[in-house]
Design an enzyme around this catalytic site. Structure first.
Site, PDB file in Angstrom:
ATOM      1  N   TYR A 138       0.852  -1.196   0.000  1.00 21.86           N
ATOM      2  CA  TYR A 138       0.000   0.000   0.000  1.00 21.86           C
ATOM      3  C   TYR A 138       0.890   1.250   0.000  1.00 21.86           C
ATOM      4  O   TYR A 138       0.755   2.123  -0.861  1.00 21.86           O
ATOM      5  CB  TYR A 138      -0.917  -0.041   1.232  1.00 21.86           C
ATOM      6  N   LYS A 142       1.505   4.121  -2.795  1.00 23.86           N
ATOM      7  CA  LYS A 142       1.089   5.501  -2.489  1.00 23.86           C
ATOM      8  C   LYS A 142       2.249   6.451  -2.801  1.00 23.86           C
ATOM      9  O   LYS A 142       2.023   7.584  -3.232  1.00 23.86           O
ATOM     10  CB  LYS A 142       0.659   5.654  -1.022  1.00 23.86           C
TER      11      LYS A 142
HETATM   12  N1  LIG Z   1      -8.189   5.916   6.256  1.00 22.47           N
HETATM   13  C1  LIG Z   1      -7.028   6.437   6.581  1.00 22.47           C
HETATM   14  O1  LIG Z   1      -6.596   6.404   7.736  1.00 22.47           O
HETATM   15  C2  LIG Z   1      -6.202   7.122   5.519  1.00 22.47           C
HETATM   16  C3  LIG Z   1      -5.089   7.851   5.934  1.00 22.47           C
HETATM   17  C4  LIG Z   1      -4.308   8.476   4.973  1.00 22.47           C
HETATM   18  C5  LIG Z   1      -4.670   8.420   3.641  1.00 22.47           C
HETATM   19  N2  LIG Z   1      -5.766   7.718   3.265  1.00 22.47           N
HETATM   20  C6  LIG Z   1      -6.127   7.711   1.845  1.00 22.47           C
HETATM   21  O2  LIG Z   1      -7.415   8.289   1.745  1.00 22.47           O
HETATM   22  C7  LIG Z   1      -8.114   7.757   0.615  1.00 22.47           C
HETATM   23  C8  LIG Z   1      -9.500   7.317   1.041  1.00 22.47           C
HETATM   24  O3  LIG Z   1      -9.377   6.317   2.031  1.00 22.47           O
HETATM   25  P1  LIG Z   1     -10.638   5.752   2.801  1.00 22.47           P
HETATM   26  O4  LIG Z   1     -10.179   5.448   4.164  1.00 22.47           O
HETATM   27  O5  LIG Z   1     -11.805   6.637   2.591  1.00 22.47           O
HETATM   28  O6  LIG Z   1     -10.848   4.374   2.027  1.00 22.47           O
HETATM   29  P2  LIG Z   1     -12.186   3.634   1.549  1.00 22.47           P
HETATM   30  O7  LIG Z   1     -11.805   2.235   1.251  1.00 22.47           O
HETATM   31  O8  LIG Z   1     -13.310   3.889   2.487  1.00 22.47           O
HETATM   32  O9  LIG Z   1     -12.525   4.387   0.179  1.00 22.47           O
HETATM   33  C9  LIG Z   1     -11.854   4.133  -1.016  1.00 22.47           C
HETATM   34  C10 LIG Z   1     -12.867   4.153  -2.147  1.00 22.47           C
HETATM   35  O10 LIG Z   1     -12.173   3.913  -3.372  1.00 22.47           O
HETATM   36  C11 LIG Z   1     -12.980   3.095  -4.187  1.00 22.47           C
HETATM   37  N3  LIG Z   1     -12.153   2.394  -5.169  1.00 22.47           N
HETATM   38  C12 LIG Z   1     -11.215   1.446  -4.935  1.00 22.47           C
HETATM   39  N4  LIG Z   1     -10.703   1.000  -6.083  1.00 22.47           N
HETATM   40  C13 LIG Z   1     -11.307   1.690  -7.077  1.00 22.47           C
HETATM   41  C14 LIG Z   1     -11.210   1.663  -8.489  1.00 22.47           C
HETATM   42  N5  LIG Z   1     -10.377   0.828  -9.118  1.00 22.47           N
HETATM   43  N6  LIG Z   1     -11.968   2.511  -9.210  1.00 22.47           N
HETATM   44  C15 LIG Z   1     -12.851   3.359  -8.593  1.00 22.47           C
HETATM   45  N7  LIG Z   1     -12.983   3.410  -7.241  1.00 22.47           N
HETATM   46  C16 LIG Z   1     -12.243   2.584  -6.507  1.00 22.47           C
HETATM   47  C17 LIG Z   1     -13.651   2.130  -3.205  1.00 22.47           C
HETATM   48  O11 LIG Z   1     -14.800   1.534  -3.770  1.00 22.47           O
HETATM   49  C18 LIG Z   1     -13.938   3.057  -2.035  1.00 22.47           C
HETATM   50  O12 LIG Z   1     -15.238   3.602  -2.117  1.00 22.47           O
HETATM   51  C19 LIG Z   1      -7.219   6.642   0.058  1.00 22.47           C
HETATM   52  O13 LIG Z   1      -6.494   7.142  -1.035  1.00 22.47           O
HETATM   53  C20 LIG Z   1      -6.259   6.346   1.207  1.00 22.47           C
HETATM   54  O14 LIG Z   1      -5.026   5.903   0.717  1.00 22.47           O
HETATM   55  C21 LIG Z   1      -6.544   7.065   4.169  1.00 22.47           C
HETATM   56  C1  LIG Z   2      -4.596  -4.383  16.533  1.00 23.72           C
HETATM   57  C2  LIG Z   2      -4.155  -3.117  17.198  1.00 23.72           C
HETATM   58  C3  LIG Z   2      -2.701  -3.166  17.578  1.00 23.72           C
HETATM   59  C4  LIG Z   2      -4.378  -1.866  16.404  1.00 23.72           C
HETATM   60  C5  LIG Z   2      -5.810  -1.645  15.951  1.00 23.72           C
HETATM   61  C6  LIG Z   2      -5.984  -0.331  15.258  1.00 23.72           C
HETATM   62  C7  LIG Z   2      -5.373  -0.327  13.855  1.00 23.72           C
HETATM   63  C8  LIG Z   2      -6.306  -1.143  12.966  1.00 23.72           C
HETATM   64  C9  LIG Z   2      -5.189   1.105  13.345  1.00 23.72           C
HETATM   65  C10 LIG Z   2      -4.245   1.907  14.248  1.00 23.72           C
HETATM   66  C11 LIG Z   2      -3.486   2.886  13.350  1.00 23.72           C
HETATM   67  C12 LIG Z   2      -4.227   2.794  12.046  1.00 23.72           C
HETATM   68  C13 LIG Z   2      -3.628   3.344  10.797  1.00 23.72           C
HETATM   69  C14 LIG Z   2      -3.976   2.804   9.548  1.00 23.72           C
HETATM   70  C15 LIG Z   2      -4.857   1.585   9.457  1.00 23.72           C
HETATM   71  C16 LIG Z   2      -5.564   1.210  10.767  1.00 23.72           C
HETATM   72  C17 LIG Z   2      -4.601   1.311  11.946  1.00 23.72           C
HETATM   73  C18 LIG Z   2      -3.385   0.407  11.719  1.00 23.72           C
HETATM   74  C19 LIG Z   2      -3.345   3.298   8.269  1.00 23.72           C
HETATM   75  C20 LIG Z   2      -2.178   2.376   7.949  1.00 23.72           C
HETATM   76  C21 LIG Z   2      -4.345   3.247   7.080  1.00 23.72           C
HETATM   77  C22 LIG Z   2      -3.726   3.779   5.798  1.00 23.72           C
HETATM   78  C23 LIG Z   2      -3.267   5.206   5.994  1.00 23.72           C
HETATM   79  O1  LIG Z   2      -2.706   5.737   4.836  1.00 23.72           O
HETATM   80  C24 LIG Z   2      -2.268   5.321   7.146  1.00 23.72           C
HETATM   81  C25 LIG Z   2      -1.898   6.787   7.343  1.00 23.72           C
HETATM   82  O2  LIG Z   2      -0.805   7.232   6.987  1.00 23.72           O
HETATM   83  O3  LIG Z   2      -2.687   7.538   7.850  1.00 23.72           O
HETATM   84  C26 LIG Z   2      -2.905   4.771   8.448  1.00 23.72           C
HETATM   85  C27 LIG Z   2      -1.996   4.895   9.666  1.00 23.72           C
HETATM   86  C28 LIG Z   2      -2.754   4.544  10.925  1.00 23.72           C
END
Ligand SMILES: NC(=O)c1ccc[n+]([C@@H]2O[C@H](COP(=O)([O-])OP(=O)(O)OC[C@H]3O[C@@H](n4cnc5c(N)ncnc54)[C@H](O)[C@@H]3O)[C@@H](O)[C@H]2O)c1
Ligand SMILES: CC(C)CCC[C@@H](C)[C@H]1CC[C@H]2C3=C(CC[C@]12C)[C@@]1(C)CC[C@H](O)[C@@H](C(=O)O)[C@@H]1CC3
Length: 339
Positions: A138, A142
């Site tokens: 991932y 990214k």
């Molecule tokens: N959740 C976090 O903690 C976090 C932190 C930092 C960055 N991000 C980034 O934020 C963005 C959104 O994350 P999220 O947590 O809302 O994830 P999410 O999984 O809830 O949303 C992602 C969406 O992308 C869609 N998708 C996936 N593949 C696709 C494709 N091929 N074509 C069209 N749509 C597609 C999925 O259907 C989904 O609705 C991502 O780019 C993720 O990398 C998330």
């Molecule tokens: C089982 C326990 C030890 C932990 C349970 C919680 C975890 C599932 C979350 C704690 C920090 C979270 C996190 C992400 C996913 C869910 C956790 C591991 C990311 C890796 C998701 C993708 C984003 O891009 C990352 C970011 O840079 O923000 C998230 C970092 C924190």
């Protein structure tokens, strides 16, 4: 073309949907492009399709001036080919489609993890080098995705790009952090604190992340410093990882973790389990809860400065951490203990 016509790629997701709702409130005309349609909202047009399909994208990008790209496969998936196809090849397709459709601005949701290698980051700034050894596919993809989008920024072509790097997004409807935490607690595995429990981390409320995206879109202009740059967007209130987890758990009626385990021991076990899962994959699919990535995130400092976002786009997180935690806990009545 109106400057308030936009498309949110990934708009059915957790962040994407919050972004769509806020954009509608602010008077934008919004298209959603996603592989699935998760909801309906008056004034929003849904286009179902894969972002790797340029023809499908072009329909959703017609007459649009701003594109938000926040689609990605779930970080927990271990599917290298899928990450490569969607985050790298697909992002190239998105850029190409933006050019062909005459889109003026592309705002990418990147991640602060693009600089994280599993070791401490304290108040990290955007000029930290990309991780040389990213902790998973991932993160690896990214990084490539962010590079592609930032390199595509061209004032000459009238195509401006910016990357938002949130960290640890949480809030109502998050399918990841709170549900995984509660599932782990329900299986009796949230009794332990990995390390001494003093490590500080950023967790960022989803509405603050949305605010950062909209500010970036509205400040991105040919003469602005945002062109081709990355911006950390956090709550700007680093918190002890285990205090944050404990507050969510206790808020939902579960016990806070109490017993300490050495970080290196847990990391070693997680690595071993990951290797075993890899070897057994052709026979049986095992999904360990404590992956090396999760253990690294749970046992190290990783918090980031958002000084650049404050300076260049006047960013301040609208929702403070404590209020964000309360709102989040209240939004998951179905995950309360005993529910
Ligand atoms: N959740 C976090 O903690 C976090 C932190 C930092 C960055 N991000 C980034 O934020 C963005 C959104 O994350 P999220 O947590 O809302 O994830 P999410 O999984 O809830 O949303 C992602 C969406 O992308 C869609 N998708 C996936 N593949 C696709 C494709 N091929 N074509 C069209 N749509 C597609 C999925 O259907 C989904 O609705 C991502 O780019 C993720 O990398 C998330
Ligand atoms: C089982 C326990 C030890 C932990 C349970 C919680 C975890 C599932 C979350 C704690 C920090 C979270 C996190 C992400 C996913 C869910 C956790 C591991 C990311 C890796 C998701 C993708 C984003 O891009 C990352 C970011 O840079 O923000 C998230 C970092 C924190």
């Amino acid at each position: 073309m109106s400057s308030k016509r936009c498309t949110v790629i990934g708009g059915s997701g957790f962040l994407g949907r919050h972004l769509v709702e806020r954009l509608v409130d602010r008077g934008y005309t919004v298209n959603v492009f996603d592989i699935r349609q998760a909801y309906e909202l008056p004034g929003v047009t849904f286009h179902q399709g894969d972002l790797c399909d340029k023809q499908a994208l072009l329909v959703a990008l017609k007459d649009v001036s701003i594109v938000f790209h926040c689609a990605s496969p779930a970080p927990g998936s271990d599917d290298r080919a899928l990450f490569q196809r969607v985050n790298i090849d697909g992002t190239q397709t998105v850029i190409q489609a933006c050019h062909e459709a005459g889109v003026q601005k592309l705002i990418l949701t990147s991640s602060a993890s693009v600089v994280f290698e599993g070791t401490d980051i304290k108040n990290g700034r955007e000029d930290l080098p990309y991780a040389k050894k990213p902790i998973d596919y991932y993160t690896e993809t990214k990084i490539q995705q962010e590079k592609l989008v930032l390199e595509a920024c061209s004032k000459e072509k009238g195509f401006l790009t910016v990357a938002i790097r949130p960290h640890g997004i949480f809030g109502p409807r998050d399918p990841q952090l709170v549900p995984i935490l509660v599932d782990t607690a329900r299986r009796g595995k949230m009794k332990f604190i990995i390390g001494d429990g003093s490590n500080l981390v950023d967790f960022t409320y989803v509405e603050n992340v949305v605010h950062g995206h909209i500010l970036a879109a509205e400040h991105l202009k040919a003469d602005s410093p945002l062109c081709g740059q990355a911006y950390h967007i956090t709550n700007d209130e680093p918190v002890r990882f285990w205090d944050f987890m404990s507050q969510i758990l206790v808020g939902l009626g579960y016990s806070a973790p109490r017993y300490h385990l050495p970080y290196t021991l847990v990391y070693g076990i997680a690595l071993l389990l990951w290797l075993i899962a890899l070897v057994l994959r052709p026979l049986i699919r095992i999904k360990p809860t404590f992956t090396p990535m999760r253990v690294a995130l749970a046992g190290t400092h990783h918090y980031y400065s958002c000084t650049r976002a404050k300076k260049d786009m006047g960013y301040q997180p609208p929702v403070p951490l404590q209020e964000a935690i309360v709102r989040t806990v209240e939004s998951y009545p179905h995950l309360q203990k005993g529910a």
